[in-house]
Structure formats: C-alpha cells, structure tokens
Design a protein around this motif. Structure first.
Motif, PDB file in Angstrom:
ATOM      1  N   LEU A 176      55.201  56.029  58.442  1.00 13.68           N
ATOM      2  CA  LEU A 176      54.850  56.632  59.656  1.00 13.68           C
ATOM      3  C   LEU A 176      53.976  57.580  59.762  1.00 13.68           C
ATOM      4  N   ASP A 177      54.018  58.774  58.917  1.00 12.11           N
ATOM      5  CA  ASP A 177      53.063  59.842  58.868  1.00 12.11           C
ATOM      6  C   ASP A 177      51.787  59.127  58.476  1.00 12.11           C
ATOM      7  N   ILE A 178      51.630  58.214  57.795  1.00 14.29           N
ATOM      8  CA  ILE A 178      50.206  57.671  57.268  1.00 14.29           C
ATOM      9  C   ILE A 178      49.755  56.914  58.562  1.00 14.29           C
ATOM     10  N   SER A 179      50.727  56.132  59.007  1.00 20.07           N
ATOM     11  CA  SER A 179      50.090  55.410  60.294  1.00 20.07           C
ATOM     12  C   SER A 179      49.771  56.158  61.624  1.00 20.07           C
ATOM     13  N   SER A 180      50.325  57.244  61.764  1.00 20.84           N
ATOM     14  CA  SER A 180      50.282  58.125  62.878  1.00 20.84           C
ATOM     15  C   SER A 180      49.381  59.239  62.801  1.00 20.84           C
ATOM     16  N   LYS A 181      49.238  59.839  61.492  1.00 23.75           N
ATOM     17  CA  LYS A 181      48.447  60.950  61.490  1.00 23.75           C
ATOM     18  C   LYS A 181      46.934  60.569  60.680  1.00 23.75           C
ATOM     19  N   LYS A 182      47.203  59.725  59.897  1.00 20.95           N
ATOM     20  CA  LYS A 182      45.945  59.633  58.954  1.00 20.95           C
ATOM     21  C   LYS A 182      44.824  58.595  59.285  1.00 20.95           C
ATOM     22  N   ASP A 183      45.103  58.061  60.386  1.00 23.52           N
ATOM     23  CA  ASP A 183      44.114  56.992  61.030  1.00 23.52           C
ATOM     24  C   ASP A 183      44.001  55.840  60.322  1.00 23.52           C
ATOM     25  N   ILE A 184      45.018  55.331  59.452  1.00 21.45           N
ATOM     26  CA  ILE A 184      45.105  54.240  58.530  1.00 21.45           C
ATOM     27  C   ILE A 184      46.056  53.263  59.241  1.00 21.45           C
ATOM     28  N   GLN A 185      45.394  52.155  59.374  1.00 24.24           N
ATOM     29  CA  GLN A 185      46.434  50.931  59.707  1.00 24.24           C
ATOM     30  C   GLN A 185      47.274  50.489  58.843  1.00 24.24           C
ATOM     31  N   VAL A 186      48.281  49.880  59.053  1.00 21.23           N
ATOM     32  CA  VAL A 186      49.536  49.891  58.171  1.00 21.23           C
ATOM     33  C   VAL A 186      50.166  48.346  58.707  1.00 21.23           C
ATOM     34  N   LEU A 187      50.288  47.451  57.618  1.00 26.79           N
ATOM     35  CA  LEU A 187      50.763  45.984  57.624  1.00 26.79           C
ATOM     36  C   LEU A 187      51.966  46.205  56.630  1.00 26.79           C
ATOM     37  N   ILE A 188      53.274  46.032  57.132  1.00 25.79           N
ATOM     38  CA  ILE A 188      54.597  46.215  56.040  1.00 25.79           C
ATOM     39  C   ILE A 188      55.156  44.879  55.989  1.00 25.79           C
ATOM     40  N   SER A 189      55.208  44.244  54.970  1.00 27.12           N
ATOM     41  CA  SER A 189      56.030  42.892  54.878  1.00 27.12           C
ATOM     42  C   SER A 189      57.531  43.265  54.398  1.00 27.12           C
ATOM     43  N   SER A 190      58.295  42.689  54.907  1.00 29.76           N
ATOM     44  CA  SER A 190      59.756  43.024  54.791  1.00 29.76           C
ATOM     45  C   SER A 190      60.663  42.155  55.339  1.00 29.76           C
ATOM     46  N   HIS A 191      61.901  41.925  54.505  1.00 31.51           N
ATOM     47  CA  HIS A 191      63.041  41.125  55.042  1.00 31.51           C
ATOM     48  C   HIS A 191      63.998  41.754  55.647  1.00 31.51           C
ATOM     49  N   ILE A 192      63.613  43.153  55.759  1.00 24.81           N
ATOM     50  CA  ILE A 192      64.813  44.004  56.379  1.00 24.81           C
ATOM     51  C   ILE A 192      64.316  44.386  57.746  1.00 24.81           C
ATOM     52  N   LEU A 193      65.120  44.059  58.848  1.00 18.54           N
ATOM     53  CA  LEU A 193      64.909  44.300  60.416  1.00 18.54           C
ATOM     54  C   LEU A 193      64.549  45.933  60.647  1.00 18.54           C
ATOM     55  N   SER A 194      65.615  46.561  59.758  1.00 11.22           N
ATOM     56  CA  SER A 194      65.623  48.081  60.410  1.00 11.22           C
ATOM     57  C   SER A 194      64.550  48.838  59.884  1.00 11.22           C
ATOM     58  N   ASP A 195      63.899  48.260  58.619  1.00  6.57           N
ATOM     59  CA  ASP A 195      62.638  48.928  58.309  1.00  6.57           C
ATOM     60  C   ASP A 195      61.729  48.737  59.132  1.00  6.57           C
ATOM     61  N   ILE A 196      61.332  47.564  59.571  1.00  7.81           N
ATOM     62  CA  ILE A 196      60.244  47.206  60.610  1.00  7.81           C
ATOM     63  C   ILE A 196      60.629  47.907  61.803  1.00  7.81           C
ATOM     64  N   GLU A 197      61.667  47.977  62.430  1.00 10.25           N
ATOM     65  CA  GLU A 197      62.076  48.828  63.502  1.00 10.25           C
ATOM     66  C   GLU A 197      61.626  50.157  63.594  1.00 10.25           C
ATOM     67  N   SER A 198      61.853  50.885  62.194  1.00 10.15           N
ATOM     68  CA  SER A 198      61.868  51.979  61.787  1.00 10.15           C
ATOM     69  C   SER A 198      60.182  52.499  61.947  1.00 10.15           C
ATOM     70  N   ALA A 199      59.381  51.718  61.426  1.00 17.67           N
ATOM     71  CA  ALA A 199      58.141  51.886  61.105  1.00 17.67           C
ATOM     72  C   ALA A 199      56.918  51.325  62.070  1.00 17.67           C
ATOM     73  N   CYS A 200      57.552  50.159  62.762  1.00 16.91           N
ATOM     74  CA  CYS A 200      56.602  49.528  63.460  1.00 16.91           C
ATOM     75  C   CYS A 200      56.572  49.407  65.039  1.00 16.91           C
TER      76      CYS A 200
END
Length: 224
Positions: A176-200
């Motif tokens: 979350l810090d990387i995507s919001s403060k460091k101007d880096i786009q993030v693509l997270i691949s996961s099978h865990i819905l809660s992880d995706i909801e938390s970070a994306c």
C-alpha cells in the motif's frame, strides 16, 4: 492504459492456460484474482516477455509484449511466487546483483540495495546468508529486489504466500505504501480475496483461463 492485451491465447501442450483474454488496465493498484490454475502466473510471464502468446497482442507501459520485452523488463519489477534466492549470498549482495542485472551501475546498485532493504525492514539482517532467512524475510527480500531499480510498475505474484496473519498484514502495508507514496504502479496476483481488497481499488478476475469480470472493487461488491 498501463497494461493492454487483446485476445491473448496460450497453451501448455493440450492444456489451455489463457483463452481469449482482453484487458485494459488503468494506473494504480490492480488486483489479479482467481483460484490456483486460473492463468494468473501465465499472464504475468507473458506481460514480462518470459512467454510468447500463441496468438493475440498487448503492451505494458506502451511497449509491445512481443518485440520490446527487454524494454519492459527495464521498467518493470517482478516478485515471483517461488523463491528466487541464491544460496551463499547475503541480502545486500543479492539485491545489488539484481539491480546490476537491471542496468544499474555497481555502486549505485549497492547504495540502492541498502535503501530498499531498510525500507522493507531487513536492515539488521542484510548481511545474513539467504538460506537462513525465514519465510517472512524471504518475501520481504523478494519485494526489495523487485523495487531496487526504481521501476514504474511492479508485478507481485502471491506476495503473502506462506505468511502468518501478522506477516501478511505487514507485506500488504508495504505494498500500500509503495502504490500510494512512491509513484509505482502495482499489479498483485493472488487467490486471496481479502489481500486484493486490502491493497487494491480495481480487480481483474480470471477463471479457467478466461476473463470472468473486472472493475472497481466497490462496484463489483454491489452486484448481487
């Protein structure tokens, strides 16, 4: 669009891994969600140029996935699901080595390695041999090497794999810090819905190699 693919097909022999996938992804933190075997890792490897699609076309950051793979890898960081660590190395040596492979001068790569290892919380363990690292430390190190060359976009493949609840929260907070403060786009691949909801804020859902759905998470949650 940061990532755009059209009608991507890919097979492992007779097994169809991706079947006509079309995606146009905006900037920001994007989740790639689906069960194991949905085609998520295959898609990431195609976007990185490690695999060539059987048919279809696409671009990452405006660069063609078929003809400009080396340019894509210059501007993209990759955190693989499986361990990519080299035994006999400490974290500083390993991370700076990956920086050099990305085109950084040696002294700059070493300096940057110290910075990113401090950022992910490995400053006190940066001279330990990698084979002595715990699962949580290995995940942090894989995240550090993905950002050492200051990419514009990072692909994170199952970044919380093997972590306990506290370790999962810590990694997600870093993302979350990387995507919001460091101007880096993030693509997270996961099978865990809660992880995706938390970070994306935006999600792409794959199932059996096909695009099942995509959109803002807030909008998809309102669908009955």
């Amino acid at each position: 669009m940061s990532i755009e693919i059209k009608n991507i097909h890919f097979s492992y022999g007779k097994v169809m891994a991706l079947d006509g996938v079309d995606i146009s992804l905006p900037k920001g933190a994007i989740g790639l969600l689906g069960p194991n075997g949905a085609g998520k890792s295959t898609l990431l490897r195609i976007l990185l140029g490690f695999l060539t699609p059987d048919s279809g076309e696409g671009s990452v950051l405006g660069y063609d996935i078929r003809t400009q793979q080396n340019v894509i890898r210059k501007y993209v960081g990759y955190m693989p699901e499986n361990d990519c660590l080299l035994p006999g190395m400490d974290a500083v040596t390993f991370t700076s080595y990956l920086g050099e492979l990305s085109g950084m001068p040696r002294q700059e790569a070493i300096k940057r390695a110290h910075e990113v290892l401090f950022y992910v919380g490995l400053e006190e363990s940066r001279y330990r041999m990698l084979e002595t690292y715990s699962a949580g430390m290995k995940q942090r190190l894989k995240l550090a090497q993905a950002i050492v060359h200051d990419p514009k976009l990072i692909f994170l493949d199952e970044p919380t794999s093997g972590l306990d609840p506290q370790g999962r929260t810590e990694i997600l907070n870093l993302i979350l810090d990387i995507s919001s403060k460091k101007d880096i786009q993030v693509l997270i691949s996961s099978h865990i819905l809660s992880d995706i909801e938390s970070a994306c804020s935006y999600v792409v859902i794959l199932n059996k190699g096909k695009l099942a759905s995509e959109g803002k998470i807030s909008d998809l949650k309102q669908i009955d």
